[in-house]
Design a protein around this motif. Structure first.
Motif, mmCIF file in Angstrom:
data_model
loop_
_atom_site.group_PDB
_atom_site.id
_atom_site.type_symbol
_atom_site.label_atom_id
_atom_site.label_comp_id
_atom_site.label_asym_id
_atom_site.label_seq_id
_atom_site.Cartn_x
_atom_site.Cartn_y
_atom_site.Cartn_z
ATOM 1 N N UNK A 2 5.904 -2.435 -12.014
ATOM 2 C CA UNK A 2 7.005 -3.413 -11.619
ATOM 3 C C UNK A 2 8.527 -2.593 -11.119
ATOM 4 N N UNK A 3 8.716 -1.895 -12.008
ATOM 5 C CA UNK A 3 10.056 -0.915 -12.025
ATOM 6 C C UNK A 3 10.017 -0.162 -10.626
ATOM 7 N N UNK A 4 8.912 0.376 -10.032
ATOM 8 C CA UNK A 4 8.767 1.113 -8.947
ATOM 9 C C UNK A 4 8.771 0.228 -7.703
ATOM 10 N N UNK A 5 7.943 -0.835 -7.603
ATOM 11 C CA UNK A 5 7.617 -1.904 -6.483
ATOM 12 C C UNK A 5 7.701 -3.106 -6.700
ATOM 13 N N UNK A 6 8.570 -3.496 -7.653
ATOM 14 C CA UNK A 6 8.594 -5.044 -7.983
ATOM 15 C C UNK A 6 9.698 -5.604 -6.889
ATOM 16 N N UNK A 7 10.614 -4.686 -6.188
ATOM 17 C CA UNK A 7 11.532 -5.307 -5.253
ATOM 18 C C UNK A 7 11.064 -5.340 -3.773
ATOM 19 N N UNK A 8 9.927 -4.623 -3.739
ATOM 20 C CA UNK A 8 9.408 -4.564 -2.266
ATOM 21 C C UNK A 8 8.717 -5.982 -1.612
ATOM 22 N N UNK A 9 8.572 -5.966 -0.412
ATOM 23 C CA UNK A 9 8.159 -7.235 0.006
ATOM 24 C C UNK A 9 6.755 -7.711 -0.454
ATOM 25 N N UNK A 10 6.600 -8.821 -1.094
ATOM 26 C CA UNK A 10 5.633 -9.434 -1.908
ATOM 27 C C UNK A 10 5.205 -8.767 -3.168
ATOM 28 N N UNK A 11 6.529 -7.729 -3.768
ATOM 29 C CA UNK A 11 6.214 -7.136 -5.030
ATOM 30 C C UNK A 11 4.747 -6.384 -5.341
ATOM 31 N N UNK A 12 4.509 -6.198 -6.759
ATOM 32 C CA UNK A 12 3.775 -5.149 -6.949
ATOM 33 C C UNK A 12 2.132 -5.585 -6.371
ATOM 34 N N UNK A 13 1.358 -4.670 -6.450
ATOM 35 C CA UNK A 13 0.180 -4.881 -5.751
ATOM 36 C C UNK A 13 -1.143 -4.690 -6.627
ATOM 37 N N UNK A 14 -2.306 -5.139 -6.572
ATOM 38 C CA UNK A 14 -3.233 -4.928 -7.406
ATOM 39 C C UNK A 14 -4.030 -3.557 -6.643
ATOM 40 N N UNK A 15 -4.764 -2.777 -7.468
ATOM 41 C CA UNK A 15 -5.700 -1.525 -7.106
ATOM 42 C C UNK A 15 -6.337 -1.969 -5.803
ATOM 43 N N UNK A 16 -7.083 -3.421 -5.692
ATOM 44 C CA UNK A 16 -7.774 -3.828 -4.495
ATOM 45 C C UNK A 16 -6.991 -3.732 -3.271
ATOM 46 N N UNK A 17 -5.797 -4.250 -3.625
ATOM 47 C CA UNK A 17 -4.956 -4.660 -2.295
ATOM 48 C C UNK A 17 -4.242 -3.364 -1.995
ATOM 49 N N UNK A 18 -4.026 -2.349 -3.064
ATOM 50 C CA UNK A 18 -3.580 -1.216 -2.589
ATOM 51 C C UNK A 18 -4.424 -0.339 -1.869
ATOM 52 N N UNK A 19 -5.802 -0.285 -2.280
ATOM 53 C CA UNK A 19 -6.622 0.152 -1.307
ATOM 54 C C UNK A 19 -6.864 -0.246 -0.055
ATOM 55 N N UNK A 20 -6.850 -1.426 0.057
ATOM 56 C CA UNK A 20 -6.694 -2.177 1.537
ATOM 57 C C UNK A 20 -5.428 -1.833 2.312
ATOM 58 N N UNK A 21 -4.194 -1.713 1.673
ATOM 59 C CA UNK A 21 -2.988 -1.331 2.359
ATOM 60 C C UNK A 21 -3.174 0.270 2.858
ATOM 61 N N UNK A 22 -3.830 1.097 1.997
ATOM 62 C CA UNK A 22 -4.075 2.344 2.416
ATOM 63 C C UNK A 22 -4.748 2.684 3.584
ATOM 64 N N UNK A 23 -5.907 1.900 3.737
ATOM 65 C CA UNK A 23 -6.888 1.688 4.977
ATOM 66 C C UNK A 23 -6.084 1.287 6.142
#
Length: 161
Positions: A26-47
């Motif tokens: 939350x402290x690192x990514x909470x202010x980004x568009x759509x906030x924090x991510x789940x591991x599954x979403x992070x994996x999809x975003x990496x792809x």
């Protein structure tokens, strides 16, 4: 890509664990568009990020400290889903903030984007996010508008070349 203290590498599979940790914090990514991510979403975003690099020749970089290769966060140029254009974005670990790393990484990404032929690059920050807004101002980006998003006033900045 290198700056005076940083090494920026296009994100790849080797960054997945670092990205899951960063984007789930939350402290690192909470202010980004759509906030924090789940591991599954992070994996999809990496792809998605790797595919974006393949088609656009720019995208998201993993930011590392050159002296010891410590992962500090990310910086990138991405097409915004709301149609505002290609946007500069950055998120670094809270414990490394205040040392100029965000400024240095964002400047390198902005210069890369303009050198690659992007005439206009924007950035969006919450009105209350004074640290990010200060970075954008220090980069010479000019405030050019705003909009409400999920109860927050957002400020739009642009860099024109």
């Amino acid at each position: 890509m290198r700056s005076s203290r940083l090494t920026l590498r296009p994100v790849g599979p080797e960054h997945l664990d670092d990205l899951i940790a960063l984007k789930g914090d939350e402290a690192a990514f909470g202010l980004m568009l759509n906030g924090t991510r789940t591991p599954e979403r992070t994996d999809q975003e990496l792809r998605d990020d790797m595919a974006f690099w393949a088609t656009r020749s720019y995208g998201t970089w993993a930011v590392h400290l050159s002296e010891d290769d410590t992962f500090l966060g990310i910086v990138g140029l991405m097409e915004r889903p709301d149609g505002l254009g290609v946007a500069l974005r950055f998120a670094l670990w809270p414990q490394v903030r205040g040392r100029g790393y965000a400024r240095e990484a964002a400047r390198a990404a902005l210069e890369f984007g303009h050198a690659a032929g992007l005439r206009r690059i924007i950035a969006v920050a919450r009105e209350t996010n004074t640290a990010s807004r200060a970075v954008l101002g220090d980069l010479g980006m000019q405030e050019c508008g705003g909009f409400p998003h999920n109860g927050h006033a957002m400020k739009v900045y642009e860099s024109l070349r």
